[in-house]
Design a protein around this motif. Structure first.
Motif, PDB file in Angstrom:
ATOM      1  N   ALA A  21      -9.645   4.528 -14.874  1.00 42.13           N
ATOM      2  CA  ALA A  21      -9.434   3.630 -13.737  1.00 42.13           C
ATOM      3  C   ALA A  21     -10.518   2.563 -13.703  1.00 42.13           C
ATOM      4  O   ALA A  21     -11.703   2.872 -13.824  1.00 42.13           O
ATOM      5  N   ASP A  50      -8.656  -8.964   0.182  1.00 41.71           N
ATOM      6  CA  ASP A  50      -8.421  -7.525   0.405  1.00 41.71           C
ATOM      7  C   ASP A  50      -7.321  -6.935  -0.470  1.00 41.71           C
ATOM      8  O   ASP A  50      -6.899  -5.793  -0.258  1.00 41.71           O
ATOM      9  N   THR A  54       0.829  -1.204   0.000  1.00 40.86           N
ATOM     10  CA  THR A  54       0.000   0.000   0.000  1.00 40.86           C
ATOM     11  C   THR A  54       0.864   1.256   0.000  1.00 40.86           C
ATOM     12  O   THR A  54       0.437   2.301  -0.487  1.00 40.86           O
ATOM     13  N   SER A  63       0.513 -11.438   3.616  1.00 40.16           N
ATOM     14  CA  SER A  63      -0.364 -10.267   3.686  1.00 40.16           C
ATOM     15  C   SER A  63      -1.736 -10.585   3.111  1.00 40.16           C
ATOM     16  O   SER A  63      -1.894 -11.501   2.322  1.00 40.16           O
ATOM     17  N   GLY A  64      -2.704  -9.783   3.517  1.00 35.50           N
ATOM     18  CA  GLY A  64      -4.067 -10.009   3.066  1.00 35.50           C
ATOM     19  C   GLY A  64      -4.728 -11.075   3.903  1.00 35.50           C
ATOM     20  O   GLY A  64      -4.100 -11.748   4.713  1.00 35.50           O
ATOM     21  N   ASN A  65      -6.023 -11.219   3.690  1.00 41.48           N
ATOM     22  CA  ASN A  65      -6.818 -12.183   4.446  1.00 41.48           C
ATOM     23  C   ASN A  65      -6.523 -13.592   3.960  1.00 41.48           C
ATOM     24  O   ASN A  65      -6.957 -14.006   2.887  1.00 41.48           O
ATOM     25  N   ARG A 115      -2.668  -3.771  -5.354  1.00 41.41           N
ATOM     26  CA  ARG A 115      -2.214  -3.254  -4.057  1.00 41.41           C
ATOM     27  C   ARG A 115      -2.392  -4.328  -2.993  1.00 41.41           C
ATOM     28  O   ARG A 115      -3.514  -4.752  -2.709  1.00 41.41           O
ATOM     29  N   ILE A 160      -1.920  -2.176 -11.253  1.00 41.92           N
ATOM     30  CA  ILE A 160      -1.243  -2.299  -9.961  1.00 41.92           C
ATOM     31  C   ILE A 160      -2.153  -3.073  -9.020  1.00 41.92           C
ATOM     32  O   ILE A 160      -3.290  -2.675  -8.785  1.00 41.92           O
ATOM     33  N   PRO A 196      -2.582  -5.419   0.786  1.00 42.06           N
ATOM     34  CA  PRO A 196      -3.029  -4.651   1.961  1.00 42.06           C
ATOM     35  C   PRO A 196      -2.023  -4.718   3.112  1.00 42.06           C
ATOM     36  O   PRO A 196      -2.287  -5.315   4.144  1.00 42.06           O
ATOM     37  N   VAL A 197      -0.889  -4.083   2.895  1.00 43.08           N
ATOM     38  CA  VAL A 197       0.159  -4.064   3.917  1.00 43.08           C
ATOM     39  C   VAL A 197       0.970  -2.782   3.742  1.00 43.08           C
ATOM     40  O   VAL A 197       1.173  -2.318   2.620  1.00 43.08           O
ATOM     41  N   VAL A 209     -11.753  -5.585  -6.331  1.00 43.43           N
ATOM     42  CA  VAL A 209     -11.355  -5.902  -4.955  1.00 43.43           C
ATOM     43  C   VAL A 209     -11.506  -7.408  -4.783  1.00 43.43           C
ATOM     44  O   VAL A 209     -12.573  -7.958  -5.035  1.00 43.43           O
ATOM     45  N   VAL A 241      -6.031  -2.241  -9.586  1.00 45.68           N
ATOM     46  CA  VAL A 241      -6.475  -1.054 -10.318  1.00 45.68           C
ATOM     47  C   VAL A 241      -5.776  -1.020 -11.664  1.00 45.68           C
ATOM     48  O   VAL A 241      -4.543  -1.122 -11.732  1.00 45.68           O
ATOM     49  N   VAL A 279      -6.371  -5.148  -3.873  1.00 47.33           N
ATOM     50  CA  VAL A 279      -7.142  -4.248  -4.741  1.00 47.33           C
ATOM     51  C   VAL A 279      -6.363  -4.062  -6.046  1.00 47.33           C
ATOM     52  O   VAL A 279      -5.243  -3.547  -6.037  1.00 47.33           O
ATOM     53  N   VAL A 306     -11.376  -1.129 -11.311  1.00 45.81           N
ATOM     54  CA  VAL A 306     -10.915  -1.737 -10.057  1.00 45.81           C
ATOM     55  C   VAL A 306     -11.581  -3.082  -9.803  1.00 45.81           C
ATOM     56  O   VAL A 306     -12.760  -3.255 -10.101  1.00 45.81           O
TER      57      VAL A 306
END
Lengths: 187, 187
Positions: free
Chosen positions: B168, B176, B11, B28-30, B144, B142, B146-147, B172, B180, B178, B170
């Protein structure tokens, strides 16, 4: 007390250009987009959700430099503390609007809690990193501006420990700005 | 020829930690999320859309370090050039898979076009920045993670001119992350 962040960054993570300037915010994204449904991309709703604010000195100086009229003041009547060990008082054009605080962040948060505040808006790059390092930020909303600046003042500084984020939710605006909200998950 | 980027960053915009490591990607992430609908978050579909690839030496050395089996090789049979002025040849475990190129980026893109290639995957932080500075990147995706790492090797370096992004879109993911995608709009 909940502490949250609501901030815009470039796609490469800068909150200001190398001179501290924000002009790029006004020339980035699709300028022809119809933003009538979300002209402020949720900022006023966010401000309505907080009852106090803590910002760094540089952030305050940027706001002071805007010389806002009372009608332009974006923070309503929320209590605002400015963290600074060097300032004695707020600049004249922010007198009565912000209070300078020179103690520790932890003490300030305890004081806000004792004063009955429930949700603090934390603003300014180094202030946000300091709060993260004390595990005090609960929620982060980053609005990504569709521009690569290549340099400037980064949102995040050196964190002492990797910070995990959760519960990503996203809004893409017609101007190609992308707003992502995360909960912070301290391990 | 179209040139595009498909890359994961933290992030705070890092593609590797301070030691060049990628371990953070795996923690990272769920981790409990059901990713069965999108196990690779679109990577294989992206690779299917390109017919050649240009990466930097460091990026190639990271891939070489994985010691992938033929079954694990993620790039199919696309033509891959590695930009390097110092290497004479590819490491043994990538022999036949990648070709070292020491000329200019512009010449390489012309050569790829003459050879009939239509869409190049551009990978590695400094290679991506070099392509951006020559206005050769058309699309950037990209993902992203979540860290917040707080430091490492940034995706974007110093760009010579601010780069505007458009269109843009996106996704999700349940973990978690993301993703883009932007079109690049050179002014």
């Amino acid at each position: 007390m909940k502490c949250s962040v609501f901030i815009a960054t470039s796609t490469d993570g800068y909150i200001a250009d190398e001179n501290g300037g924000l002009d790029w915010l006004h020339i980035s994204g699709n300028q022809d987009a119809d933003m009538s449904e979300n002209p402020d991309m949720g900022f006023a709703d966010y401000v309505d959700s907080v009852d106090c604010m803590v910002m760094g000195r540089k952030c305050m100086e940027t706001i002071s430099g805007f010389n806002l009229t009372p009608e332009q003041w974006p923070y309503g009547d929320i209590k605002i503390y400015v963290l600074s060990n060097t300032l004695k008082a707020a600049p004249e054009n922010l007198a009565g609007k912000v209070e300078v605080y020179s103690g520790s962040i932890t003490d300030l948060v305890h004081q806000l809690e004792q004063d009955g505040y429930k949700h603090a808006y934390i603003d300014g790059g180094s202030t946000i990193t300091s709060f993260l390092n004390r595990q005090l930020i609960n929620e982060i909303t980053i609005t990504r501006v569709p521009v690569i600046l290549g340099g400037g003042i980064p949102l995040f500084g050196k964190v002492e420990k990797v910070v995990q984020l959760r519960e990503a939710s996203v809004i893409v605006f017609p101007n190609d700005y992308v707003k992502v909200k995360y909960a912070v998950n301290y391990l």
